[in-house]
Design a protein around this motif. Sequence first.
Motif, mmCIF file in Angstrom:
data_model
loop_
_atom_site.group_PDB
_atom_site.id
_atom_site.type_symbol
_atom_site.label_atom_id
_atom_site.label_comp_id
_atom_site.label_asym_id
_atom_site.label_seq_id
_atom_site.Cartn_x
_atom_site.Cartn_y
_atom_site.Cartn_z
ATOM 1 N N THR A 145 0.853 -1.184 0.000
ATOM 2 C CA THR A 145 0.000 0.000 0.000
ATOM 3 C C THR A 145 0.891 1.238 0.000
ATOM 4 O O THR A 145 1.910 1.265 0.695
ATOM 5 C CB THR A 145 -0.949 0.042 1.215
ATOM 6 N N PRO A 146 0.570 2.245 -0.803
ATOM 7 C CA PRO A 146 1.411 3.446 -0.807
ATOM 8 C C PRO A 146 1.261 4.226 0.485
ATOM 9 O O PRO A 146 0.190 4.245 1.099
ATOM 10 C CB PRO A 146 0.870 4.245 -1.999
ATOM 11 N N VAL A 188 0.924 7.633 2.671
ATOM 12 C CA VAL A 188 0.232 8.913 2.498
ATOM 13 C C VAL A 188 0.878 9.927 3.430
ATOM 14 O O VAL A 188 1.196 9.610 4.591
ATOM 15 C CB VAL A 188 -1.267 8.774 2.824
ATOM 16 N N TYR A 198 -2.953 4.749 4.549
ATOM 17 C CA TYR A 198 -4.249 5.418 4.470
ATOM 18 C C TYR A 198 -5.209 4.913 5.549
ATOM 19 O O TYR A 198 -6.007 5.699 6.096
ATOM 20 C CB TYR A 198 -4.872 5.219 3.086
ATOM 21 N N GLY A 200 -4.764 15.665 3.755
ATOM 22 C CA GLY A 200 -4.034 14.755 2.892
ATOM 23 C C GLY A 200 -3.200 15.558 1.910
ATOM 24 O O GLY A 200 -3.745 16.256 1.051
ATOM 25 N N VAL A 212 0.223 11.354 -1.927
ATOM 26 C CA VAL A 212 0.314 9.895 -1.908
ATOM 27 C C VAL A 212 1.613 9.498 -2.603
ATOM 28 O O VAL A 212 1.927 10.000 -3.686
ATOM 29 C CB VAL A 212 -0.881 9.242 -2.639
ATOM 30 N N SER A 241 2.840 7.333 -4.603
ATOM 31 C CA SER A 241 2.660 6.333 -5.650
ATOM 32 C C SER A 241 2.647 7.025 -7.006
ATOM 33 O O SER A 241 2.532 8.261 -7.085
ATOM 34 C CB SER A 241 1.351 5.562 -5.444
ATOM 35 N N ARG A 291 -2.882 7.999 -8.381
ATOM 36 C CA ARG A 291 -3.745 8.092 -7.203
ATOM 37 C C ARG A 291 -4.482 6.764 -7.013
ATOM 38 O O ARG A 291 -5.154 6.289 -7.922
ATOM 39 C CB ARG A 291 -4.768 9.225 -7.372
ATOM 40 N N ALA A 344 -7.908 6.821 -2.398
ATOM 41 C CA ALA A 344 -7.485 8.195 -2.083
ATOM 42 C C ALA A 344 -7.454 9.048 -3.341
ATOM 43 O O ALA A 344 -6.484 9.760 -3.603
ATOM 44 C CB ALA A 344 -6.122 8.173 -1.410
ATOM 45 N N THR A 397 -0.742 12.819 -5.967
ATOM 46 C CA THR A 397 0.491 12.083 -5.691
ATOM 47 C C THR A 397 1.600 13.088 -5.367
ATOM 48 O O THR A 397 1.520 14.267 -5.722
ATOM 49 C CB THR A 397 0.927 11.229 -6.890
ATOM 50 N N GLU A 414 8.225 7.383 -4.806
ATOM 51 C CA GLU A 414 7.340 6.289 -4.403
ATOM 52 C C GLU A 414 7.831 5.730 -3.074
ATOM 53 O O GLU A 414 9.040 5.604 -2.853
ATOM 54 C CB GLU A 414 7.338 5.165 -5.437
ATOM 55 N N SER A 461 6.209 2.770 -0.069
ATOM 56 C CA SER A 461 5.061 1.945 0.301
ATOM 57 C C SER A 461 5.310 1.222 1.612
ATOM 58 O O SER A 461 6.458 1.031 2.043
ATOM 59 C CB SER A 461 4.769 0.917 -0.795
#
Length: 335
Positions: A136-137, A139, A218, A232, A235, A237, A240, A244, A249, A259, A261
């Motif tokens: 999962t990326p 945030v 997230y 927020g 992100v 990643s 998007r 989210a 991004t 990036e 994660s």
Amino acid sequence: MTRPAPGHGAAATRRLLLGTALAAGAGAMIRPARAAEYPDRPIRLVVPYSPGGLTDTTARLTGEAIGAALGQTVVVENRPGSNSILGAGTVANSPPDGYTLVMVIGAHAANATLYAGRLPFDPIASFAPISHVVTTPLVLAGSRHIPPTTLRELLDYAKARPGQVNYGSSGVGSAAHLAMEDLMRRTGVQMEHVPYRGTQPALQDLLAGRLGCMFDVYSSFGPHLEANTIRGLGVASTERPPFARGIPTIIEGGVPDFEASAWCLLLAPARTPPAIVERLSAAVAGMRRDPAMVARLDGLGLTPVGSTPDEAARFLRAEIDRWGAVIRAAKVQVE
């Protein structure tokens, strides 16, 4: 004393060697049969963190999937301590029979550099990778107690106040910590790190305004983003994610190719039979083909990966190399 007839000793030796060879052959035939019967008792899945977090939740869902696929109970055991070293070490020193596994996250990769020469195991050689389970990326969330409403504004705000903006993380060497170190290195911003023992105490200080920002997953931020009590900002990643869509991004915010994660990787002790590793890997891969399981993971902001053992091994090596470079560049140390 009676002497053996000439050649009798040699014949006896040949019979002994033949018997030994037959016994070894029989043993070789028995071993695959035992592997084929695996598992014939409950499997222990160690989580090197306290209950309730991302790793624990992922481990329990993975345990359900493995249990259903292999027809055996999977017992999740939480063994927190020493930035995951205690739990991982327990598994590294367990029999390589497929009955003791560990779910690790990015800290396992970071520990290879943070504790270089001091770990009671080798982060790669002591384990047999089974599968890259989920990803999962990260945030980036900002406090509503400071003015910035976008990533660019946060970077400009912090750049004008070097060392005065605090950021939090779930601990030294966590993905959240190293992602921020990487972001600061790339943008020339200097903020002060405040490490916590887990996400929740850091999040409470973000809500209270004692922190300016922090990275995390997230699922930790979701309710507070929806309640508009935090912002927020980005992100980590390339696109998007579905959960989210309203958050740009970090790449969109002006930091190219950024990036980062959070992930979970399932490991067994080194020298676990490949046939057992493959069975476990196939069970994990089944998670991404189960619509109900995919929906449950999606609700947590997690994407199932279900890689092969070779892919998992390559992923772990790449993460160790990547975050090792960040740790060395930022001169991150643990006490």
